[in-house]
Design a protein around this motif. Sequence first.
Motif, mmCIF file in Angstrom:
data_model
loop_
_atom_site.group_PDB
_atom_site.id
_atom_site.type_symbol
_atom_site.label_atom_id
_atom_site.label_comp_id
_atom_site.label_asym_id
_atom_site.label_seq_id
_atom_site.Cartn_x
_atom_site.Cartn_y
_atom_site.Cartn_z
ATOM 1 N N GLU A 174 7.217 7.864 -3.999
ATOM 2 C CA GLU A 174 5.836 7.929 -3.524
ATOM 3 C C GLU A 174 5.469 9.345 -3.108
ATOM 4 O OE1 GLU A 174 3.491 6.361 0.409
ATOM 5 O OE2 GLU A 174 4.823 4.934 -0.599
ATOM 6 N N GLY A 175 6.458 10.080 -2.576
ATOM 7 C CA GLY A 175 6.207 11.444 -2.123
ATOM 8 C C GLY A 175 6.089 12.464 -3.234
ATOM 9 N N GLY A 176 6.453 12.081 -4.470
ATOM 10 C CA GLY A 176 6.189 12.972 -5.597
ATOM 11 C C GLY A 176 7.383 13.513 -6.345
ATOM 12 N N VAL A 177 8.623 13.034 -6.072
ATOM 13 C CA VAL A 177 9.733 13.514 -6.895
ATOM 14 C C VAL A 177 9.518 13.058 -8.332
ATOM 15 C CG1 VAL A 177 11.342 13.493 -4.954
ATOM 16 C CG2 VAL A 177 11.260 11.518 -6.493
ATOM 17 N N CYS A 178 10.067 13.827 -9.274
ATOM 18 C CA CYS A 178 9.891 13.483 -10.686
ATOM 19 C C CYS A 178 11.152 12.879 -11.293
ATOM 20 C CB CYS A 178 9.456 14.711 -11.481
ATOM 21 S SG CYS A 178 10.665 16.050 -11.494
ATOM 22 N N ALA A 179 12.252 12.828 -10.526
ATOM 23 C CA ALA A 179 13.508 12.253 -10.999
ATOM 24 C C ALA A 179 14.469 12.200 -9.818
ATOM 25 C CB ALA A 179 14.104 13.090 -12.130
ATOM 26 N N PHE A 180 15.582 11.519 -10.027
ATOM 27 C CA PHE A 180 16.650 11.454 -9.029
ATOM 28 C C PHE A 180 17.936 11.995 -9.622
ATOM 29 C CE2 PHE A 180 13.602 8.505 -7.371
ATOM 30 C CZ PHE A 180 13.742 8.585 -5.989
ATOM 31 N N LYS A 181 18.766 12.593 -8.759
ATOM 32 C CA LYS A 181 20.031 13.193 -9.186
ATOM 33 C C LYS A 181 21.148 12.714 -8.279
ATOM 34 C CE LYS A 181 22.964 16.244 -11.056
ATOM 35 N NZ LYS A 181 22.864 17.697 -10.832
ATOM 36 N N MET A 182 22.282 12.391 -8.881
ATOM 37 C CA MET A 182 23.497 12.081 -8.133
ATOM 38 C C MET A 182 24.681 12.533 -8.957
ATOM 39 S SD MET A 182 23.145 7.937 -8.379
ATOM 40 C CE MET A 182 21.402 8.016 -7.953
ATOM 41 N N SER A 183 25.888 12.275 -8.466
ATOM 42 C CA SER A 183 27.068 12.835 -9.122
ATOM 43 C C SER A 183 28.210 11.833 -9.138
ATOM 44 C CB SER A 183 27.516 14.115 -8.406
ATOM 45 O OG SER A 183 28.657 14.669 -9.038
ATOM 46 N N THR A 184 29.002 11.878 -10.202
ATOM 47 C CA THR A 184 30.252 11.136 -10.265
ATOM 48 C C THR A 184 31.425 11.991 -9.782
ATOM 49 O OG1 THR A 184 30.559 11.825 -12.565
ATOM 50 C CG2 THR A 184 29.485 9.691 -12.194
ATOM 51 N N TYR A 185 31.137 13.253 -9.408
ATOM 52 C CA TYR A 185 32.189 14.147 -8.910
ATOM 53 C C TYR A 185 31.736 14.745 -7.584
ATOM 54 C CZ TYR A 185 35.840 17.626 -8.565
ATOM 55 O OH TYR A 185 36.913 18.353 -8.119
ATOM 56 N N ARG B 258 26.914 17.850 0.889
ATOM 57 C CA ARG B 258 25.837 18.434 0.080
ATOM 58 C C ARG B 258 25.889 18.004 -1.375
ATOM 59 N NH1 ARG B 258 24.282 22.790 -2.776
ATOM 60 N NH2 ARG B 258 26.359 23.710 -2.905
ATOM 61 N N PHE B 259 27.072 17.689 -1.889
ATOM 62 C CA PHE B 259 27.213 17.309 -3.302
ATOM 63 C C PHE B 259 28.225 16.161 -3.382
ATOM 64 C CE2 PHE B 259 27.642 17.512 -7.783
ATOM 65 C CZ PHE B 259 26.671 18.362 -8.303
ATOM 66 N N PRO B 260 27.859 14.975 -2.862
ATOM 67 C CA PRO B 260 28.821 13.879 -2.761
ATOM 68 C C PRO B 260 28.964 13.082 -4.054
ATOM 69 C CG PRO B 260 26.733 13.195 -1.837
ATOM 70 C CD PRO B 260 26.558 14.636 -2.254
ATOM 71 N N ARG B 261 30.112 12.444 -4.185
ATOM 72 C CA ARG B 261 30.308 11.447 -5.237
ATOM 73 C C ARG B 261 29.770 10.120 -4.727
ATOM 74 N NH1 ARG B 261 33.859 7.291 -6.096
ATOM 75 N NH2 ARG B 261 34.294 6.752 -8.281
ATOM 76 N N ILE B 262 28.915 9.504 -5.513
ATOM 77 C CA ILE B 262 28.361 8.213 -5.131
ATOM 78 C C ILE B 262 29.269 7.117 -5.701
ATOM 79 C CG2 ILE B 262 26.326 6.734 -5.149
ATOM 80 C CD1 ILE B 262 25.955 9.472 -3.770
ATOM 81 N N VAL C 3 17.030 8.745 -13.696
ATOM 82 C CA VAL C 3 18.144 9.125 -12.841
ATOM 83 C C VAL C 3 19.096 9.974 -13.673
ATOM 84 C CG1 VAL C 3 19.376 6.957 -13.312
ATOM 85 C CG2 VAL C 3 20.011 8.342 -11.343
ATOM 86 N N ALA C 4 19.384 11.175 -13.174
ATOM 87 C CA ALA C 4 20.270 12.119 -13.850
ATOM 88 C C ALA C 4 21.558 12.228 -13.049
ATOM 89 C CB ALA C 4 19.598 13.481 -13.963
ATOM 90 N N VAL C 5 22.674 12.361 -13.750
ATOM 91 C CA VAL C 5 23.962 12.335 -13.067
ATOM 92 C C VAL C 5 24.839 13.481 -13.548
ATOM 93 C CG1 VAL C 5 25.972 10.932 -12.467
ATOM 94 C CG2 VAL C 5 23.786 9.810 -12.955
ATOM 95 N N HIS C 6 25.431 14.202 -12.567
ATOM 96 C CA HIS C 6 26.473 15.172 -12.903
ATOM 97 C C HIS C 6 27.669 14.391 -13.420
ATOM 98 C CE1 HIS C 6 28.790 18.979 -12.383
ATOM 99 N NE2 HIS C 6 29.786 18.102 -12.372
ATOM 100 N N ASN C 7 28.132 14.747 -14.622
ATOM 101 C CA ASN C 7 28.993 13.878 -15.416
ATOM 102 C C ASN C 7 30.431 14.384 -15.525
ATOM 103 O OD1 ASN C 7 27.708 16.009 -16.830
ATOM 104 N ND2 ASN C 7 28.173 15.094 -18.792
ATOM 105 N N GLU C 8 31.219 14.218 -14.452
ATOM 106 C CA GLU C 8 32.646 14.506 -14.500
ATOM 107 C C GLU C 8 33.375 13.449 -13.666
ATOM 108 O OE1 GLU C 8 33.629 19.099 -14.843
ATOM 109 O OE2 GLU C 8 32.282 18.728 -13.154
ATOM 110 N N ASP C 9 34.481 12.949 -14.176
ATOM 111 C CA ASP C 9 35.255 11.927 -13.490
ATOM 112 C C ASP C 9 36.155 12.566 -12.432
ATOM 113 O OD1 ASP C 9 36.357 8.972 -13.617
ATOM 114 O OD2 ASP C 9 38.108 10.303 -13.540
ATOM 115 N N GLN C 10 36.071 12.080 -11.200
ATOM 116 C CA GLN C 10 36.780 12.669 -10.070
ATOM 117 C C GLN C 10 38.296 12.648 -10.250
ATOM 118 O OE1 GLN C 10 34.781 13.381 -6.978
ATOM 119 N NE2 GLN C 10 36.502 14.664 -6.400
ATOM 120 N N GLU C 11 38.842 11.495 -10.613
ATOM 121 C CA GLU C 11 40.297 11.357 -10.662
ATOM 122 C C GLU C 11 40.909 12.240 -11.741
ATOM 123 O OE1 GLU C 11 38.161 8.878 -10.399
ATOM 124 O OE2 GLU C 11 38.654 8.089 -8.403
#
Length: 447
Positions: free
Chosen positions: A139-150, A156-160, A179-187
């Motif tokens: 509602e506030g105006g973001v154009c996308a969401f970002k999260m990370s697998t690493y 500041r840059f957590p793995r969800i 929804v855009a995701v940083h794409n690297e496997d943690q393990e």
Amino acid sequence: MALDRVIKGDLVLPGKLAENGWVGIKDGLVADIGQGEAPEAAEVTDHSGCLVFPGIVDGQTHAGSIAGFKGLQDLTRSGIAGGVTTIVDMPFDEPDPVWSRDLLDAKIDVANAVAHGDVALYGSVKKQVETDQIASLAEGGVCAFKMSTYESNPHRFPRIPHHEMARAFSAIAETGLTVAVHNEDQEVVDDAIARFKGAQQMGVNVHHPSRPPLAELLANAIILEMGAQTGVRAHIVHSSLARGFDMARQYRDQGFQATCETCIHYLVFDEDDVLERGARGKVNPPIRPDQKDAIWERIEVGDAAFVSSDHCSWPLERKPDDNIFKAAPGAPGIECMLPAMITSAEARGHGAVLVAQMMCEGPARHFGLWPRKGGIEVGADADFAVVARETYRHDDATLHCEMASWSPYDGMEFTGRVSETWLRGMKVFDGTEVLNTPGDGRFIRPV
């Protein structure tokens, strides 16, 4: 209708190049377009023989990684000098990611006060997802969401976690946003890094194998399948592998919303270039051997959503060559992105139209900014990047990014020079100096 200004040149329009073209401007908007003899206007700017692109839309920048929200001033100034009139800025700012409405509102206020170019914004989520904040951010105006697998930083840059990511994907699906995701496997990555550290191997040569292709491909599979299960538009945010585009296409072929972008460094450099540049060439995911041409091939068949810079203004002291694992990932690139893309595209036999598809129309459509941004169209903002068809050697001493006055492109030969930039009908770069002031840029919402 009396026009405020006419700009002449070879117009890079959606799907075609209009040689000997002209664009008429009225009240900061594109009012008319044509070829041949131009109509009268209060002012005429003649760039005959030059390419006139729409203002470049950089779909991935990190303005706040060092200085927080105020980093928008430095990054957008550098962008304007590179023909970039709109950025889409990532949410992983210092000290807090943009995962709540109050932080979004604060960042919008700063953008409107300090930006030289226009700014669209990503939002993010906490490890324990707050779905009400997702709705409020949209509602506030973001154009996308970002999260990370690493997880590179627990705050500041957590793995969800996967179950929380699924909750977030479902909530984001209701907003209609990507929804855009940083794409690297943690393990996989953590194990590889531990093995190299244990063997006392810490040079730049182990960066690629310490974050192996398997890590990226596993993360892609999770992102795309989770998108399929929740109905959200799932986006691979920076593919260093051609197979990432193949995976997204396979999901599209099955009827799901799946997209993939790449970054300019994956199209310009290969691993040998990284070995030559040392930590200055460190990005995550890494620049791979034998992938540059394959990624270009995916662009050529239409499998890429867009090309971005992934600009991050790390100072050189954050890039030690003696321990690649201590070097910060990412590099400045927004100011060189357009010349580098033009040069690389021309080397493969492509002209300005493909460049505009990947750096103007593609990102504008992806983030819901079209038709206001991304094309020379009647009614669009009068944003332009004028490119002189000339060969020159890039010198980092000319950069306008004060926080990081270096780039991995120093000394490279380019075949197009940004000679002017225009923002809503105002000349903001003259080929040497940025002419506008902080606050001339604006926060922009999806259309």
